[in-house]
Design a protein around this motif. Structure first.
Motif, PDB file in Angstrom:
ATOM      1  N   LEU A 160       0.827  -1.206   0.000  1.00 47.13           N
ATOM      2  CA  LEU A 160       0.000   0.000   0.000  1.00 47.13           C
ATOM      3  C   LEU A 160       0.861   1.257   0.000  1.00 47.13           C
ATOM      4  CD1 LEU A 160      -2.684  -0.912   2.716  1.00 47.13           C
ATOM      5  CD2 LEU A 160      -2.752  -1.381   0.259  1.00 47.13           C
ATOM      6  N   THR A 161       0.303   2.330  -0.505  1.00 50.28           N
ATOM      7  CA  THR A 161       0.966   3.626  -0.392  1.00 50.28           C
ATOM      8  C   THR A 161       0.829   4.117   1.045  1.00 50.28           C
ATOM      9  OG1 THR A 161      -1.013   4.910  -0.906  1.00 50.28           O
ATOM     10  CG2 THR A 161       0.315   4.130  -2.776  1.00 50.28           C
ATOM     11  N   GLU A 162       1.570   5.149   1.382  1.00 53.43           N
ATOM     12  CA  GLU A 162       1.498   5.694   2.735  1.00 53.43           C
ATOM     13  C   GLU A 162       0.092   6.192   3.043  1.00 53.43           C
ATOM     14  OE1 GLU A 162       3.691   9.190   5.350  1.00 53.43           O
ATOM     15  OE2 GLU A 162       4.820   8.147   3.765  1.00 53.43           O
ATOM     16  N   ALA A 163      -0.535   6.817   2.074  1.00 48.78           N
ATOM     17  CA  ALA A 163      -1.899   7.320   2.278  1.00 48.78           C
ATOM     18  C   ALA A 163      -2.873   6.163   2.476  1.00 48.78           C
ATOM     19  CB  ALA A 163      -2.329   8.179   1.088  1.00 48.78           C
ATOM     20  N   GLU A 164      -2.712   5.093   1.691  1.00 47.40           N
ATOM     21  CA  GLU A 164      -3.585   3.925   1.819  1.00 47.40           C
ATOM     22  C   GLU A 164      -3.379   3.252   3.169  1.00 47.40           C
ATOM     23  OE1 GLU A 164      -4.106   2.401  -2.808  1.00 47.40           O
ATOM     24  OE2 GLU A 164      -2.328   1.805  -1.663  1.00 47.40           O
ATOM     25  N   GLN A 165      -2.153   3.220   3.656  1.00 42.34           N
ATOM     26  CA  GLN A 165      -1.877   2.623   4.959  1.00 42.34           C
ATOM     27  C   GLN A 165      -2.657   3.346   6.054  1.00 42.34           C
ATOM     28  OE1 GLN A 165       2.356   2.566   5.640  1.00 42.34           O
ATOM     29  NE2 GLN A 165       2.779   1.309   3.824  1.00 42.34           N
ATOM     30  N   GLY A 166      -2.615   4.666   6.033  1.00 44.01           N
ATOM     31  CA  GLY A 166      -3.343   5.441   7.037  1.00 44.01           C
ATOM     32  C   GLY A 166      -4.840   5.233   6.940  1.00 44.01           C
ATOM     33  N   GLN A 167      -5.354   5.169   5.722  1.00 39.80           N
ATOM     34  CA  GLN A 167      -6.789   4.973   5.528  1.00 39.80           C
ATOM     35  C   GLN A 167      -7.221   3.597   6.018  1.00 39.80           C
ATOM     36  OE1 GLN A 167      -8.143   5.566   1.486  1.00 39.80           O
ATOM     37  NE2 GLN A 167     -10.179   4.705   1.917  1.00 39.80           N
ATOM     38  N   ALA A 168      -6.418   2.570   5.708  1.00 40.01           N
ATOM     39  CA  ALA A 168      -6.753   1.207   6.129  1.00 40.01           C
ATOM     40  C   ALA A 168      -6.807   1.096   7.648  1.00 40.01           C
ATOM     41  CB  ALA A 168      -5.745   0.215   5.561  1.00 40.01           C
ATOM     42  N   ILE A 169      -5.808   1.663   8.337  1.00 36.37           N
ATOM     43  CA  ILE A 169      -5.775   1.602   9.796  1.00 36.37           C
ATOM     44  C   ILE A 169      -6.971   2.341  10.391  1.00 36.37           C
ATOM     45  CG2 ILE A 169      -4.499   2.278  11.859  1.00 36.37           C
ATOM     46  CD1 ILE A 169      -3.324  -0.093  10.335  1.00 36.37           C
ATOM     47  N   TYR A 170      -7.289   3.506   9.834  1.00 34.68           N
ATOM     48  CA  TYR A 170      -8.422   4.285  10.336  1.00 34.68           C
ATOM     49  C   TYR A 170      -9.729   3.506  10.191  1.00 34.68           C
ATOM     50  CZ  TYR A 170     -12.025   7.872  10.609  1.00 34.68           C
ATOM     51  OH  TYR A 170     -13.147   8.587  10.936  1.00 34.68           O
ATOM     52  N   GLU A 171      -9.939   2.883   9.038  1.00 36.99           N
ATOM     53  CA  GLU A 171     -11.185   2.162   8.796  1.00 36.99           C
ATOM     54  C   GLU A 171     -11.279   0.889   9.635  1.00 36.99           C
ATOM     55  OE1 GLU A 171     -11.833   3.679   4.152  1.00 36.99           O
ATOM     56  OE2 GLU A 171     -11.293   1.581   4.573  1.00 36.99           O
TER      57      GLU A 171
END
Length: 293
Positions: A160-171
């Motif tokens: 994942l990209t860095e942005a996708e990593q943050g989104q995945a953890i948040y969700e």
């Protein structure tokens, strides 16, 4: 008592890789692990990944949580009777629901020998973003595995990209606010993170507190026979967070305890013709205050 960890997660998420890492780390700490693995097919190629000298039992051609429930109990009972070990690692099939899996492995015949530490869910972070492409039934299972995890490994973060990593953890955290989430690559996580998992959930972890377990088990032993009407009223008064009860209930006027099953508010009684230990296993959330009538 034997510490028990249940490894949950969708197909291909990285459960077997986690299993290998844990076995190696436990051995370095002088612990002896045993393994119970479940596979839907006739052959379990994953069992070849288990190191020699580690006690291993398998359930093939069936899911631990439905058709294979009785076989699962028998396999674990055999492990406990024939082997000497400190920790039991249970790897479920990717098609197993965590609640059903716990129901299958915690038999009243040996539940008091097991110390359930919690559910470790390995979540495929890449698949998380593709979950809406799954069929409704499969997507529901995928989300349930995450929702019931006590420790969630957000695996394959390198994809994942860095942005996708943050989104995945948040969700993921929004779906399961009480779980600790660790970002992993190839399911690499220190055994200490698992050891900190406790039924009370009061242990602290680096960076974030580990809240109470979503799912837990409790063994209740009868001191005397109970009145059936009183017991069934107790069932009706139970909180909705009690999902399963099974065991042997001694009823007033009967020579032997009755085999008993409870699920989704429905009770099933079956007569026994031998003396069984009068106790039941309760599976659910927030069950520590539940006591027999």
């Amino acid at each position: 008592m034997v510490d028990v960890y249940l490894f949950s997660g969708f197909l291909g998420s990285g459960k077997t890789t986690l299993l290998k890492h844990m076995i190696q780390q436990m051995k370095k700490e002088g612990l002896k692990p045993a393994v119970f693995m479940n596979e839907l097919g006739k052959l379990n190629f994953d069992s070849e990944e288990v190191e020699g000298g580690v006690p291993l039992k398998e359930l093939l051609e069936g899911c631990i949580c439905c058709t294979g429930s009785e076989k699962s109990e028998a396999q674990i009972q055999t492990l406990l009777a024939e082997e000497d070990f400190d920790v039991l690692l249970i790897e479920t099939t990717g098609a197993a629901h965590p609640v059903e899996a716990l129901d299958a492995i915690f038999s009243p015949l040996f539940a008091e020998q097991l110390h359930f530490k919690g559910i470790v869910t390995v979540a495929d972070s890449k698949r998380w973003f593709d979950r809406n492409s799954l069929s409704p039934q499969v997507r529901s299972l995928f989300l349930e595995q995450v929702r019931h995890g006590d420790l969630i490994l957000a695996n394959k973060m390198d994809l994942l990209t860095e942005a996708e990593q943050g989104q995945a953890i948040y969700e993921i955290q929004s779906l399961n606010p009480s779980a600790q989430i660790i970002q992993t690559v190839q399911s690499k996580v220190p055994f200490q993170a698992l050891k900190r998992m406790t039924v009370s959930g009061k242990s602290e972890t680096v960076g974030a507190p580990l809240a109470k377990l979503n799912l837990g088990t409790k063994v209740l032993e009868f001191a005397r026979p109970v009145n059936r009407e009183t017991f069934e009223q107790w069932l009706r008064d139970l909180p909705e967070t009690v999902y399963r009860i099974k065991g042997y209930v001694p009823l007033e006027g009967d020579k032997y305890p009755h085999s008993f099953q409870y699920a989704y508010g429905m009770a099933q009684w079956l007569p026994e013709f031998m003396s069984m230990k009068p106790q039941v296993v309760i599976i659910g959330e927030e069950i520590q205050q539940v006591e027999l009538p």
